[in-house]
Write a protein that holds these residues in place. Structure first.
Motif, mmCIF file in Angstrom:
data_model
loop_
_atom_site.group_PDB
_atom_site.id
_atom_site.type_symbol
_atom_site.label_atom_id
_atom_site.label_comp_id
_atom_site.label_asym_id
_atom_site.label_seq_id
_atom_site.Cartn_x
_atom_site.Cartn_y
_atom_site.Cartn_z
ATOM 1 N N LEU A 270 -11.391 3.551 20.898
ATOM 2 C CA LEU A 270 -10.868 4.624 21.542
ATOM 3 C C LEU A 270 -10.777 4.664 23.140
ATOM 4 O O LEU A 270 -9.905 5.337 23.843
ATOM 5 C CB LEU A 270 -11.461 5.921 21.010
ATOM 6 N N ARG A 271 -11.897 3.860 23.672
ATOM 7 C CA ARG A 271 -11.631 3.849 25.077
ATOM 8 C C ARG A 271 -11.099 2.775 25.739
ATOM 9 O O ARG A 271 -10.319 3.205 26.630
ATOM 10 C CB ARG A 271 -13.222 3.508 25.399
ATOM 11 N N THR A 272 -10.763 1.578 24.888
ATOM 12 C CA THR A 272 -10.119 0.477 25.477
ATOM 13 C C THR A 272 -8.642 0.395 24.801
ATOM 14 O O THR A 272 -7.939 -0.451 25.434
ATOM 15 C CB THR A 272 -10.782 -0.783 25.428
ATOM 16 N N GLY A 273 -8.499 0.761 23.568
ATOM 17 C CA GLY A 273 -7.406 0.577 22.922
ATOM 18 C C GLY A 273 -7.408 -0.764 22.244
ATOM 19 O O GLY A 273 -6.298 -1.129 21.518
ATOM 20 N N CYS A 274 -8.518 -1.728 22.354
ATOM 21 C CA CYS A 274 -8.540 -2.869 21.691
ATOM 22 C C CYS A 274 -8.666 -2.892 20.261
ATOM 23 O O CYS A 274 -9.275 -1.919 19.658
ATOM 24 C CB CYS A 274 -9.791 -3.663 22.234
ATOM 25 N N SER A 275 -7.674 -3.743 19.639
ATOM 26 C CA SER A 275 -7.929 -3.632 18.055
ATOM 27 C C SER A 275 -9.245 -4.383 17.488
ATOM 28 O O SER A 275 -9.869 -5.212 18.308
ATOM 29 C CB SER A 275 -6.859 -4.447 17.491
ATOM 30 N N LEU A 276 -9.782 -3.720 16.613
ATOM 31 C CA LEU A 276 -11.036 -3.940 16.013
ATOM 32 C C LEU A 276 -10.811 -5.027 14.756
ATOM 33 O O LEU A 276 -11.576 -5.473 13.839
ATOM 34 C CB LEU A 276 -11.983 -2.993 15.507
#
Length: 98
Positions: free
Chosen positions: A70-76
């Motif tokens: 949620l902070r970076t938008g990076c996919s997990l």
């Protein structure tokens, strides 16, 4: 900087979608009192991210269980990253922008 809504429109631990300048943005009110803002549509199959499950760090798409920070938008989970937006609370208003 633009006031979007009252913080009271989003219960703690949930998200809502708002139209802002032609873009759909999901704003989440985390249980620690902070807020996060990301694009509202899942890049995988168009799922409504504001309806996803959240914790203090991630959102999980309700359609196919893909997850993003949620902070970076990076996919997990190997999907394209999400656009993120600066957001804060000012006098009980959700403010988008720096």
């Amino acid at each position: 900087m633009r006031a979007i809504a009252s913080i009271h429109e989003i219960p703690p631990g949930e998200g809502r979608t708002f139209a802002v300048d032609g873009e759909m943005i999901a704003i989440f009110r985390l249980r620690d009192g902070s807020v996060r803002a990301v694009q509202a549509v899942c890049p995988h199959k168009g799922g409504p991210l504001a309806d996803g499950q959240i914790d203090l760090k991630q959102v999980i798409c309700p359609l196919h269980l893909n997850a993003w920070d949620l902070r970076t938008g990076c996919s997990l989970t190997g999907q394209p990253d999400l656009a993120t937006y600066p957001v804060r609370i000012d006098d009980d208003k959700i403010v988008l922008g720096d």
